[in-house]
Design a protein around this motif. Structure first.
Motif, short mmCIF file in Angstrom:
data_model
loop_
_atom_site.label_atom_id
_atom_site.label_comp_id
_atom_site.label_asym_id
_atom_site.label_seq_id
_atom_site.Cartn_x
_atom_site.Cartn_y
_atom_site.Cartn_z
N THR A 187 -27.52 10.15 80.24
CA THR A 187 -28.40 9.51 79.27
C THR A 187 -28.03 8.02 79.13
O THR A 187 -26.94 7.60 79.54
N VAL A 188 -28.95 7.27 78.53
CA VAL A 188 -28.75 5.83 78.31
C VAL A 188 -29.05 5.51 76.84
O VAL A 188 -30.06 5.96 76.30
N LEU A 238 -30.38 0.77 82.83
CA LEU A 238 -30.80 1.91 83.65
C LEU A 238 -30.15 1.83 85.03
O LEU A 238 -29.75 2.85 85.61
N GLY A 239 -30.03 0.59 85.55
CA GLY A 239 -29.37 0.39 86.84
C GLY A 239 -27.91 0.80 86.80
O GLY A 239 -27.39 1.39 87.76
N ASN A 251 -42.45 7.35 82.48
CA ASN A 251 -41.95 7.39 83.86
C ASN A 251 -40.55 6.80 83.90
O ASN A 251 -40.34 5.65 84.28
N ILE A 252 -39.57 7.61 83.50
CA ILE A 252 -38.21 7.12 83.34
C ILE A 252 -37.22 8.17 83.87
O ILE A 252 -37.47 9.38 83.79
N LEU A 253 -36.13 7.71 84.44
CA LEU A 253 -35.22 8.61 85.13
C LEU A 253 -34.35 9.46 84.21
O LEU A 253 -34.02 10.59 84.53
N GLY A 308 -46.47 1.05 79.64
CA GLY A 308 -46.85 2.46 79.62
C GLY A 308 -45.81 3.41 79.07
O GLY A 308 -46.03 4.63 79.04
N TYR A 309 -44.68 2.90 78.63
CA TYR A 309 -43.68 3.77 78.01
C TYR A 309 -44.10 4.14 76.60
O TYR A 309 -44.86 3.41 75.94
#
Length: 259
Positions: free
Chosen positions: A76-77, A54-55, A112-114, A96-97
């Motif tokens: 996207t990842v 993600l980074g 809660n993901i970008l 919590g994902y």
């Protein structure tokens, strides 16, 4: 400071005229900019790998030449691993994902993901649709290899052949013994035959040399010659060094001498 330079495994950028949605299941989540992280069979896919990837996506967005040149909603990842990452999935759910198996072996991560994120478990992918990924496993089976060769046999453009060769090279290096069996089977495709040309030629040369060595050793044994005399004759007949003659005798002819 990190120990190694930051490096994205693969970045796929859709061409402007590309279809809005890719036909391949793995491509359904993808947008214009797609960061991919591939973990080999022996590599770990942990929660830290998840955040690191993600980074990478965040850094890629931040390195645009102009402000918001790479929109977040076009990024996207995707993370790939052969085995099911049980510990990672446990950690993601604990934090919590939400994990949804959208297609066999393809898990979407939400919460809660970008960016849109998917985790691809190669061993659980559909064999017919994803043979090119399944054969990259260190435990590829013959059926996956045959399926990939069948699907790619009619791909003839230079770009297609280069891509096929790249996949085969990686797969062969991880599954050499299986490919030896495949290439000996009738109807081996031209792509694999060309890729393994050197190995085939080496096997032919090795077979010819074995025949010559065994013939010389067999004749010497019929004459009742000792091992030293056999080695001397091998050197003269094959124009080789004593060390090479000893290796050949050890490899090809020792059983004849013992008998």
């Amino acid at each position: 400071m990190s120990k190694e330079p930051i490096r994205i495994d693969l970045l796929i950028i859709k061409e402007e005229n590309a279809d809005k949605v890719m036909k391949n299941e793995i491509g359904h989540i993808m947008r214009k900019y797609n960061v991919l992280e591939y973990k080999g069979p022996g590599d770990e896919l942990s929660i830290d790998t998840f955040y690191k990837t993600l980074g990478y996506a965040c850094l890629y967005k931040g390195y645009g030449k102009t402000i918001d040149e790479i929109p977040a909603d076009e990024l996207t990842v995707s993370l790939f691993r052969e085995a099911y990452p049980r510990e990672l999935f446990f950690e993601l759910e604990r934090k919590g994902y939400v994990l949804e198996e959208k297609y066999p072996g393809i898990y979407y991560v939400s919460g809660n993901i970008l960016f849109p994120v998917q985790i691809v478990v190669i061993s659980r992918l559909n064999r017919t649709m994803h043979s090119s990924l399944r054969i990259l496993s260190a435990n590829a089976d013959i059926e996956d290899i045959r399926k990939f060769l069948e699907q790619t046999e009619n791909m003839k453009t230079p770009r297609e052949r280069n891509n096929i060769d790249a996949v085969l090279q990686a797969s062969v290096s991880a599954n050499y013994e299986i490919y030896q069996k495949v290439r000996r089977a009738n109807g081996m495709c031209e792509a694999l035959r060309e890729l393994m040309k050197d190995e085939i030629e080496q096997d032919v040369a090795r077979g010819e040399m074995r025949g010559r060595v065994e013939g010389i050793v067999d004749t010497c044994c019929d004459l009742g010659l000792p091992e030293d005399a056999i080695l001397e004759r091998l050197q003269k007949k094959l124009n080789i060094s004593l060390q090479t003659a000893q290796e050949y005798l050890q490899t090809f002819g020792k059983q004849i001498v013992k008998n």
